[in-house]
Design a protein around this motif. Structure first.
Motif, PDB file in Angstrom:
ATOM      1  N   ILE A   1     -37.415  -2.605 -27.445  1.00  0.00           N
ATOM      2  CA  ILE A   1     -38.188  -1.569 -28.125  1.00  0.00           C
ATOM      3  C   ILE A   1     -37.262  -0.462 -28.621  1.00  0.00           C
ATOM      4  O   ILE A   1     -37.383   0.007 -29.767  1.00  0.00           O
ATOM      5  CB  ILE A   1     -39.264  -1.001 -27.182  1.00  0.00           C
ATOM      6  N   ALA A   2     -36.341  -0.043 -27.781  1.00  0.00           N
ATOM      7  CA  ALA A   2     -35.395   1.004 -28.181  1.00  0.00           C
ATOM      8  C   ALA A   2     -34.548   0.539 -29.356  1.00  0.00           C
ATOM      9  O   ALA A   2     -34.311   1.300 -30.312  1.00  0.00           O
ATOM     10  CB  ALA A   2     -34.510   1.377 -27.000  1.00  0.00           C
ATOM     11  N   ARG A   3     -34.092  -0.708 -29.314  1.00  0.00           N
ATOM     12  CA  ARG A   3     -33.279  -1.242 -30.410  1.00  0.00           C
ATOM     13  C   ARG A   3     -34.083  -1.277 -31.703  1.00  0.00           C
ATOM     14  O   ARG A   3     -33.573  -0.923 -32.774  1.00  0.00           O
ATOM     15  CB  ARG A   3     -32.779  -2.639 -30.042  1.00  0.00           C
ATOM     16  N   SER A   4     -35.355  -1.693 -31.617  1.00  0.00           N
ATOM     17  CA  SER A   4     -36.202  -1.748 -32.805  1.00  0.00           C
ATOM     18  C   SER A   4     -36.463  -0.354 -33.364  1.00  0.00           C
ATOM     19  O   SER A   4     -36.557  -0.179 -34.585  1.00  0.00           O
ATOM     20  CB  SER A   4     -37.530  -2.431 -32.456  1.00  0.00           C
TER      21      SER A   4
ATOM     22  N   MET B   1     -51.639  -9.147 -26.948  1.00  0.00           N
ATOM     23  CA  MET B   1     -51.144  -8.033 -26.164  1.00  0.00           C
ATOM     24  C   MET B   1     -51.820  -7.934 -24.808  1.00  0.00           C
ATOM     25  O   MET B   1     -51.218  -7.513 -23.825  1.00  0.00           O
ATOM     26  CB  MET B   1     -51.359  -6.719 -26.939  1.00  0.00           C
ATOM     27  N   THR B   2     -53.095  -8.328 -24.740  1.00  0.00           N
ATOM     28  CA  THR B   2     -53.869  -8.070 -23.525  1.00  0.00           C
ATOM     29  C   THR B   2     -53.920  -9.237 -22.558  1.00  0.00           C
ATOM     30  O   THR B   2     -54.398  -9.068 -21.432  1.00  0.00           O
ATOM     31  CB  THR B   2     -55.317  -7.674 -23.872  1.00  0.00           C
ATOM     32  N   GLY B   3     -53.452 -10.422 -22.963  1.00  0.00           N
ATOM     33  CA  GLY B   3     -53.489 -11.546 -22.034  1.00  0.00           C
ATOM     34  C   GLY B   3     -52.904 -11.214 -20.674  1.00  0.00           C
ATOM     35  O   GLY B   3     -53.570 -11.354 -19.633  1.00  0.00           O
ATOM     36  N   PRO B   4     -51.659 -10.718 -20.616  1.00  0.00           N
ATOM     37  CA  PRO B   4     -51.066 -10.383 -19.319  1.00  0.00           C
ATOM     38  C   PRO B   4     -51.740  -9.203 -18.627  1.00  0.00           C
ATOM     39  O   PRO B   4     -51.600  -9.039 -17.419  1.00  0.00           O
ATOM     40  CB  PRO B   4     -49.612 -10.031 -19.683  1.00  0.00           C
TER      41      PRO B   4
ATOM     42  N   ILE C   1     -44.402  -5.803 -28.818  1.00  0.00           N
ATOM     43  CA  ILE C   1     -45.420  -6.402 -27.951  1.00  0.00           C
ATOM     44  C   ILE C   1     -46.248  -7.424 -28.718  1.00  0.00           C
ATOM     45  O   ILE C   1     -46.618  -8.471 -28.189  1.00  0.00           O
ATOM     46  CB  ILE C   1     -46.314  -5.307 -27.330  1.00  0.00           C
ATOM     47  N   ARG C   2     -46.555  -7.136 -29.984  1.00  0.00           N
ATOM     48  CA  ARG C   2     -47.284  -8.104 -30.794  1.00  0.00           C
ATOM     49  C   ARG C   2     -46.493  -9.403 -30.939  1.00  0.00           C
ATOM     50  O   ARG C   2     -47.051 -10.495 -30.916  1.00  0.00           O
ATOM     51  CB  ARG C   2     -47.562  -7.511 -32.185  1.00  0.00           C
ATOM     52  N   ALA C   3     -45.193  -9.260 -31.110  1.00  0.00           N
ATOM     53  CA  ALA C   3     -44.352 -10.431 -31.344  1.00  0.00           C
ATOM     54  C   ALA C   3     -44.058 -11.206 -30.068  1.00  0.00           C
ATOM     55  O   ALA C   3     -43.998 -12.443 -30.090  1.00  0.00           O
ATOM     56  CB  ALA C   3     -43.046  -9.994 -32.004  1.00  0.00           C
ATOM     57  N   ARG C   4     -43.898 -10.502 -28.954  1.00  0.00           N
ATOM     58  CA  ARG C   4     -43.417 -11.156 -27.741  1.00  0.00           C
ATOM     59  C   ARG C   4     -44.402 -11.137 -26.585  1.00  0.00           C
ATOM     60  O   ARG C   4     -44.226 -11.862 -25.607  1.00  0.00           O
ATOM     61  CB  ARG C   4     -42.103 -10.491 -27.297  1.00  0.00           C
ATOM     62  N   GLY C   5     -45.450 -10.293 -26.675  1.00  0.00           N
ATOM     63  CA  GLY C   5     -46.367 -10.134 -25.555  1.00  0.00           C
ATOM     64  C   GLY C   5     -45.834  -9.112 -24.566  1.00  0.00           C
ATOM     65  O   GLY C   5     -44.642  -8.781 -24.563  1.00  0.00           O
ATOM     66  N   ILE C   6     -46.715  -8.612 -23.712  1.00  0.00           N
ATOM     67  CA  ILE C   6     -46.332  -7.552 -22.786  1.00  0.00           C
ATOM     68  C   ILE C   6     -45.308  -8.033 -21.772  1.00  0.00           C
ATOM     69  O   ILE C   6     -44.360  -7.314 -21.430  1.00  0.00           O
ATOM     70  CB  ILE C   6     -47.579  -6.987 -22.075  1.00  0.00           C
TER      71      ILE C   6
END
Length: 249
Positions: free
Chosen positions: A26-29, A96-99, A13-18
């Motif tokens: 996320i599962a892959r990471s 993270m919170t913009g969206p 989420i930090r890298a791509r945004g929500i």
């Protein structure tokens, strides 16, 4: 497993945004199957909410340290330390919170002090489901995961519960800073005419503005255009010195 998934969610989420983050990524990471996410989180919304709760925990820690420092050291030193922490915190939180501002479900979760409950759940996790309840939850999870609608709006089910009160949720940090300033005023370390709510707004607002400009325009533009120090520590020191001028005893 839950901690690994949560750490991966925060990273993605930090890298791509929500909006752009997906449960598949996320599962892959995290190195797990996508379906296993739902053994630990009710749905995508609950996972993203828990990730936000993880990040806001840093601000809670900073505010707790500030309150504990009342009457110790100097007021200026205490506020500079807080401001440095909050600049970094807002720098992590804003992407993270913009969206979230356009998501009524997540806004309701934040207003109901969801991050605090997420931290409490992390410290005292509920016992795993068993029997039919676990089977029913797994069936619902598979149906949603197999629908292929990972980018669609998350189903309802963000952590719920009674509101945390007027000083909980997003207002908690502001209220904690007011409490600290009031304590220092009672101790005679601030001028009697100090107005803590407005000092708190000025300090936290300045920290958020610095993080916003840095994120949007870049550190070089903050220095050249806004004429503000790019480094969080230097900015915090000069911000506190300016805001608190005439208030310190």
């Amino acid at each position: 497993m839950r901690e690994r998934i949560l750490a991966a969610a925060v990273e993605v989420i930090r890298a791509r945004g929500i909006v752009a983050a997906t449960t598949k990524e996320i599962a892959r990471s995290a190195g797990v199957s996508e379906g296993s996410l739902y053994n630990h989180f009710a749905n995508k919304t609950a996972l993203f909410a828990a990730a936000l709760g993880e990040v806001t925990g840093t601000a809670r820690t900073a505010m707790a340290a500030l309150l504990a420092s009342a009457g110790q050291g100097t007021v200026e030193e205490n506020l500079v330390r807080l401001a440095s922490d909050m600049v970094r915190f807002y720098g992590e939180l804003l992407p993270m919170t913009g969206p979230v501002l356009a998501d009524p479900e997540l806004i309701a979760w934040l207003r109901d002090d969801g991050p605090a409950r997420a931290q409490a759940q992390k410290a005292h996790p509920a016992p795993p489901q068993s029997g039919q309840a676990q089977m029913d939850a797994a069936a619902k999870t598979r149906a949603w995961a197999e629908s292929g609608q990972d980018g669609a709006p998350a189903p309802h089910g963000a952590p719920g519960g009674p509101p945390g009160g007027p000083t909980a949720g997003p207002v908690m940090g502001h209220a904690a800073l007011i409490g600290y300033l009031e304590a220092e005023r009672r101790a005679g370390r601030l001028s009697p005419d100090t107005d803590p709510p407005f000092l708190a707004a000025a300090l936290l607002g300045g920290c958020q503005q610095h993080a916003f400009l840095t994120r949007l325009a870049g550190a070089d533009a903050v220095s050249a255009g806004a004429r503000l120090p790019a480094a969080a520590e230097e900015f915090a020191a000069r911000l506190v010195r300016t805001i608190m001028a005439g208030h310190l005893r």
